[in-house]
Design a protein around this motif. Structure first.
Motif, mmCIF file in Angstrom:
data_model
loop_
_atom_site.group_PDB
_atom_site.id
_atom_site.type_symbol
_atom_site.label_atom_id
_atom_site.label_comp_id
_atom_site.label_asym_id
_atom_site.label_seq_id
_atom_site.Cartn_x
_atom_site.Cartn_y
_atom_site.Cartn_z
ATOM 1 N N LEU A 44 0.839 -1.206 0.000
ATOM 2 C CA LEU A 44 0.000 0.000 0.000
ATOM 3 C C LEU A 44 0.872 1.253 0.000
ATOM 4 C CD1 LEU A 44 -2.754 -1.048 2.580
ATOM 5 C CD2 LEU A 44 -2.894 -1.064 0.082
ATOM 6 N N THR A 45 1.962 1.209 0.764
ATOM 7 C CA THR A 45 2.888 2.339 0.783
ATOM 8 C C THR A 45 3.548 2.517 -0.581
ATOM 9 O OG1 THR A 45 3.331 1.971 3.137
ATOM 10 C CG2 THR A 45 4.925 3.299 1.913
ATOM 11 N N LEU A 46 3.912 1.391 -1.196
ATOM 12 C CA LEU A 46 4.529 1.441 -2.516
ATOM 13 C C LEU A 46 3.578 2.030 -3.547
ATOM 14 C CD1 LEU A 46 6.962 0.684 -4.321
ATOM 15 C CD2 LEU A 46 5.898 -1.566 -4.624
ATOM 16 N N ALA A 47 2.284 1.723 -3.399
ATOM 17 C CA ALA A 47 1.280 2.214 -4.349
ATOM 18 C C ALA A 47 1.193 3.736 -4.364
ATOM 19 C CB ALA A 47 -0.080 1.613 -4.013
ATOM 20 N N GLU A 48 1.687 4.388 -3.317
ATOM 21 C CA GLU A 48 1.708 5.844 -3.285
ATOM 22 C C GLU A 48 2.847 6.408 -4.134
ATOM 23 O OE1 GLU A 48 2.023 6.864 0.807
ATOM 24 O OE2 GLU A 48 0.026 6.096 1.342
ATOM 25 N N ARG A 49 3.808 5.528 -4.492
ATOM 26 C CA ARG A 49 4.992 5.987 -5.223
ATOM 27 C C ARG A 49 4.986 5.544 -6.687
ATOM 28 N NH1 ARG A 49 9.897 3.672 -2.081
ATOM 29 N NH2 ARG A 49 11.045 5.253 -3.280
ATOM 30 N N ILE A 50 4.179 4.524 -7.006
ATOM 31 C CA ILE A 50 4.096 4.036 -8.378
ATOM 32 C C ILE A 50 2.636 3.928 -8.793
ATOM 33 C CG2 ILE A 50 6.244 2.716 -8.159
ATOM 34 C CD1 ILE A 50 4.503 0.172 -7.978
ATOM 35 N N ASP A 51 2.414 3.843 -10.078
ATOM 36 C CA ASP A 51 1.070 3.641 -10.624
ATOM 37 C C ASP A 51 1.004 2.215 -11.160
ATOM 38 O OD1 ASP A 51 -1.430 3.871 -11.647
ATOM 39 O OD2 ASP A 51 -0.920 5.292 -13.239
ATOM 40 N N LEU A 52 0.358 1.327 -10.423
ATOM 41 C CA LEU A 52 0.259 -0.083 -10.812
ATOM 42 C C LEU A 52 -0.893 -0.219 -11.810
ATOM 43 C CD1 LEU A 52 1.784 -2.674 -10.068
ATOM 44 C CD2 LEU A 52 0.087 -3.093 -8.295
#
Length: 267
Positions: free
Chosen positions: A36-44
């Motif tokens: 979830l934290t990673l999703a703030e930095r990338i667009d999956l």
């Protein structure tokens, strides 16, 4: 090698599946809060296992799980490569053909007929092959399955503009770092740790079990010496062959070791 984009939006990432068991994708999903934290930095933008579907969209990086085993796979990997800035193969299937690569040693028509009642309905290539056999791969992440932290480390490195680290150390080094006793020395168990790359945290040896070679061949793997040691432990030649012809059977180092053992056994 990085995920820095020419536009102001977040880097676009896709996760694709080919012939595989989905284990590597599940490892990614099992990151939980870290994902979830990673999703703030990338667009999956594409990850069928998680929900987003847009397989042909252009992305900055594509993670690919699974081997190329069907004509449809062969066409699709070409499209993915054309639409991806970076392509990263994840897991044993994508890096060495996987467990399904074992069929490469069999006669195609025979094994299909033994499994399926209507073999004429099965469309498959003659061989199960890694992604790098067909398109340029920018980085390979070995394992069966890869771990979530491995994938997270790769993405974080790319976001920082750093080339991801390829861990080619042997499982034996992980055992030593963790203080695990060598199962081959203390229990006389045939273990693939001396020729298998690190990355799993020496999971099986930590439980007193032998390494099965899930992470593929390590750098400078001395398969000849290990085969001799296995023989001293009482394994017959065919049993030693099976050790190398398992999860990463088509990795060149393991494939060569198995072929040499077969040749020596017939001489």
């Amino acid at each position: 090698m990085n995920l820095q984009t020419a536009h102001s939006s977040k880097p676009r990432v896709a996760v694709h599946k080919f012939s595989s068991c989905d284990g590597c994708q599940l490892s990614f999903l099992n990151l939980g809060e870290a994902l979830l934290t990673l999703a703030e930095r990338i667009d999956l933008v594409h990850f069928a296992e998680a929900g987003p579907l847009d397989p042909d969209t252009g992305v900055d990086v594509a993670f690919v799980e699974g081997s190329v085993s069907t004509p449809e796979d062969l066409e699709r990997i070409q499209r993915i490569r054309a639409h991806s800035g970076l392509l990263i193969a994840i897991g044993a299937c994508a890096t060495s053909g996987g467990i399904q690569g074992l069929r490469n040693q069999a006669k195609d028509a025979e094994w299909v007929a033994q499994i399926y009642s209507h073999p004429e309905a099965i469309a498959s290539l003659e061989r199960s092959t890694p992604i790098s056999s067909h398109v340029k791969v920018d980085f390979e992440l070995w394992g069966c399955p890869v771990s979530g932290p491995q994938m997270l480390a790769v993405i974080n490195a790319l976001l920082l503009g750093v080339t991801p680290r390829d861990n080619v150390d042997k499982v034996c080094t992980e055992c030593k770092r963790q203080g695990y006793p060598c199962v081959m020395v203390t229990h006389g168990i045939a273990c693939m740790g001396p020729v298998t790359r690190a990355g799993c945290g020496a999971l099986c040896p930590s439980l007193g079990r032998d390494c099965y070679g899930c992470y593929g061949p390590a750098e400078n793997a001395n398969t000849d010496a290990l085969a001799i040691q296995f023989s001293h432990l009482g394994l017959m030649p065919e049993a030693i062959v099976r050790r190398f012809q398992s999860i990463n059977s088509q990795a060149p180092v393991f494939l060569a070791a198995a072929d040499k053992l077969r040749t020596d056994a017939h001489d």
